[in-house]
Design a protein around this motif. Structure first.
Motif, mmCIF file in Angstrom:
data_model
loop_
_atom_site.group_PDB
_atom_site.id
_atom_site.type_symbol
_atom_site.label_atom_id
_atom_site.label_comp_id
_atom_site.label_asym_id
_atom_site.label_seq_id
_atom_site.Cartn_x
_atom_site.Cartn_y
_atom_site.Cartn_z
ATOM 1 N N PRO A 121 -21.315 -90.022 -9.605
ATOM 2 C CA PRO A 121 -20.630 -90.376 -8.346
ATOM 3 C C PRO A 121 -19.127 -90.129 -8.389
ATOM 4 N N PRO A 122 -18.407 -90.465 -9.481
ATOM 5 C CA PRO A 122 -16.965 -90.171 -9.494
ATOM 6 C C PRO A 122 -16.653 -88.679 -9.399
ATOM 7 N N ILE A 123 -17.463 -87.818 -10.039
ATOM 8 C CA ILE A 123 -17.203 -86.378 -9.955
ATOM 9 C C ILE A 123 -17.485 -85.882 -8.541
ATOM 10 N N LEU A 124 -18.538 -86.371 -7.911
ATOM 11 C CA LEU A 124 -18.809 -85.992 -6.522
ATOM 12 C C LEU A 124 -17.677 -86.459 -5.617
ATOM 13 N N ASP A 125 -17.139 -87.646 -5.882
ATOM 14 C CA ASP A 125 -16.012 -88.145 -5.092
ATOM 15 C C ASP A 125 -14.776 -87.254 -5.291
ATOM 16 N N ALA A 126 -14.546 -86.810 -6.533
ATOM 17 C CA ALA A 126 -13.400 -85.939 -6.811
ATOM 18 C C ALA A 126 -13.544 -84.597 -6.111
ATOM 19 N N ILE A 127 -14.774 -84.086 -6.052
ATOM 20 C CA ILE A 127 -15.023 -82.818 -5.360
ATOM 21 C C ILE A 127 -14.758 -82.973 -3.867
ATOM 22 N N ALA A 128 -15.240 -84.070 -3.291
ATOM 23 C CA ALA A 128 -15.017 -84.306 -1.862
ATOM 24 C C ALA A 128 -13.531 -84.519 -1.569
ATOM 25 N N ALA A 129 -12.838 -85.229 -2.474
ATOM 26 C CA ALA A 129 -11.410 -85.479 -2.279
ATOM 27 C C ALA A 129 -10.600 -84.198 -2.310
ATOM 28 N N ARG A 130 -11.106 -83.187 -2.990
ATOM 29 C CA ARG A 130 -10.418 -81.892 -3.047
ATOM 30 C C ARG A 130 -10.558 -81.128 -1.729
ATOM 31 N N GLY A 131 -11.444 -81.592 -0.864
ATOM 32 C CA GLY A 131 -11.658 -80.930 0.413
ATOM 33 C C GLY A 131 -12.903 -80.089 0.469
ATOM 34 N N VAL A 132 -13.682 -80.089 -0.616
ATOM 35 C CA VAL A 132 -14.915 -79.301 -0.662
ATOM 36 C C VAL A 132 -15.977 -79.979 0.203
ATOM 37 N N GLU A 133 -16.645 -79.197 1.018
ATOM 38 C CA GLU A 133 -17.746 -79.712 1.827
ATOM 39 C C GLU A 133 -19.013 -79.733 0.968
ATOM 40 N N ILE A 134 -19.790 -80.807 1.062
ATOM 41 C CA ILE A 134 -21.006 -80.949 0.270
ATOM 42 C C ILE A 134 -22.196 -81.067 1.213
ATOM 43 N N ALA A 135 -23.236 -80.282 0.959
ATOM 44 C CA ALA A 135 -24.460 -80.337 1.758
ATOM 45 C C ALA A 135 -25.658 -80.271 0.826
ATOM 46 N N LYS A 136 -26.824 -80.649 1.344
ATOM 47 C CA LYS A 136 -28.022 -80.729 0.521
ATOM 48 C C LYS A 136 -29.176 -79.963 1.147
ATOM 49 N N LEU A 137 -30.030 -79.468 0.290
ATOM 50 C CA LEU A 137 -31.323 -78.927 0.682
ATOM 51 C C LEU A 137 -32.342 -79.462 -0.306
ATOM 52 N N THR A 138 -33.597 -79.139 -0.087
ATOM 53 C CA THR A 138 -34.653 -79.598 -0.986
ATOM 54 C C THR A 138 -35.516 -78.427 -1.414
ATOM 55 N N LEU A 139 -35.666 -78.242 -2.708
ATOM 56 C CA LEU A 139 -36.704 -77.361 -3.237
ATOM 57 C C LEU A 139 -37.431 -78.135 -4.325
ATOM 58 N N HIS A 140 -38.749 -78.308 -4.135
ATOM 59 C CA HIS A 140 -39.546 -79.035 -5.108
ATOM 60 C C HIS A 140 -39.988 -78.070 -6.214
#
Length: 373
Positions: free
Chosen positions: A213-232
């Motif tokens: 979670p802290p690394i994801l927060d740091a990525i978002a704080a940098r301005g990077v957009e984060i999106a998700k998809l699903t592949l099983h």
């Protein structure tokens, strides 16, 4: 492990071999999530003056992303898909014979699953299987309704109120065969990404295991957009390539979903000329499959949908969506190594792998990672 060379034109499976000492295959995750090493591979090193590879830490990833990037994660959740069964007697009891290992690989219809069964030769169509819990009480029953090659079976489970709750009770995490130990309680958490939501994978999308979670927060704080998809992730992860040439390879189908929000983000990033960064080869395959579908659509854009893909990416493939990727180190002569080679060049990738071996990086699912830009 085997020893290969850089000779060959890349058309043979054997052209994707490399030397790997057994001791570099990670048997455990790092003591703390996110503490992995990261090898950075520069695809344009010949023109931009940067070295081909550099040694970094995964914690450096936010600083290597551009504020305009779109980062794509695979939110598939691993199910405890490895089960142990016995044959049922005529009275519906357990046989006294040995345990049968049943690795679920994908649902095919209501109550039906494909599975890898060991010992496969002793499990035939029409056999009835029972699955005991830790108290040796039968909690799940099934019938073998079809047989394929190499231990593959189709199994119909008896109707039960909450199938996944039973899996959570009696199932084991499906660690890959190169991890030569039984799964542990800790694997329930560590062989799962922190953003896993949609259950259905029988192997982890391992590039995502490094994130916290802290690394994801740091990525978002940098301005990077984060999106998700699903592949099983399905049977293809476990099935070795049994052909000699790349043009003979056919992968198993895997289920995917491209959500509406992610399709919108991809279309926006494309129109603005922003880089799409895929986390893992599962995200790469899904994005490139969907990009091919977009090319043939009326709008020419990504559209939200679900489906199946068997896309095989090898050198010569034209990437339409992905501009950079994070990935773990892959097995010799594997389709995933071929995908990475298609993205960065076979000679560059094999040179990077040789560097990783010399520097004692940890390989495969619980190992270190590589950022290719």
């Amino acid at each position: 492990m085997t020893r290969g060379s850089l000779l060959g034109d890349g058309t043979l499976v054997a052209d994707y071999d490399f030397y790997l000492p057994e001791e570099l295959i990670a048997q455990q995750p790092p003591p703390e999530r996110g503490m992995s090493r990261m090898l950075v591979l520069n695809r344009d090193s010949e023109t931009n003056g940067e070295p081909l590879v550099s040694d970094r830490s995964f914690a450096d990833l936010p600083s290597l992303l551009n504020p305009s990037d779109l980062l794509i994660l695979n939110d598939s959740r691993v199910i405890p898909a490895r089960l142990f069964a016995r044959r049922a007697t005529s009275r519906g009891k357990q046989s006294a014979t040995g345990l049968i290992e049943v690795l679920l690989t994908a649902p095919t219809a209501e109550g039906n699953w494909t599975a890898l069964v060991r010992p496969g030769k002793k499990v035939r169509t029409g056999d009835h299987l029972v699955f005991p819990d830790i108290a040796d009480e039968i909690v799940l029953e099934a019938e073998v309704i079809g047989a394929g090659e190499f231990g593959e079976r189709t199994i119909r489970f008896a109707s039960i109120q909450d199938f996944y709750a039973i899996l959570d009770q009696i199932g084991h995490m499906p660690l890959p065969p190169y991890i030569r130990r039984n799964d542990s309680t800790a694997d329930r958490e560590r062989y799962q990404t922190v953003f896993a939501q949609q259950r259905g994978s029988v192997a982890a999308p391992t590039a995502g295991l490094h994130f916290t979670p802290p690394i994801l927060d740091a990525i978002a704080a940098r301005g990077v957009e984060i999106a998700k998809l699903t592949l099983h992730v399905g049977l293809g992860t476990f099935a070795p390539l049994r052909v000699n040439r790349l043009d003979q390879i056919h992968l198993h189908r895997e289920r995917y979903t491209l959500p509406e929000a992610t399709a919108t983000a991809l279309n926006r990033a494309r129109s603005e000329g922003r880089r799409v960064v895929a986390v893992g080869t599962t995200a790469v395959r899904t994005l490139e499959h969907c990009a091919l579908k977009a090319e043939t659509s009326t709008s020419g854009q990504f559209a939200p949908h679900s489906g199946e893909t068997e896309i095989f990416i090898s050198p010569g493939f034209q990437f339409r969506a992905v501009g950079a990727m994070l990935t773990n180190f892959h097995l010799p002569q594997s389709s995933l190594l071929m995908l990475v080679s298609a993205f960065a060049g076979r000679e560059r990738v094999l040179a990077a792998y040789a560097h990783a071996v010399r520097e004692h990086y940890r390989f495969f699912s619980y190992g270190d990672c590589m950022f290719i830009r």
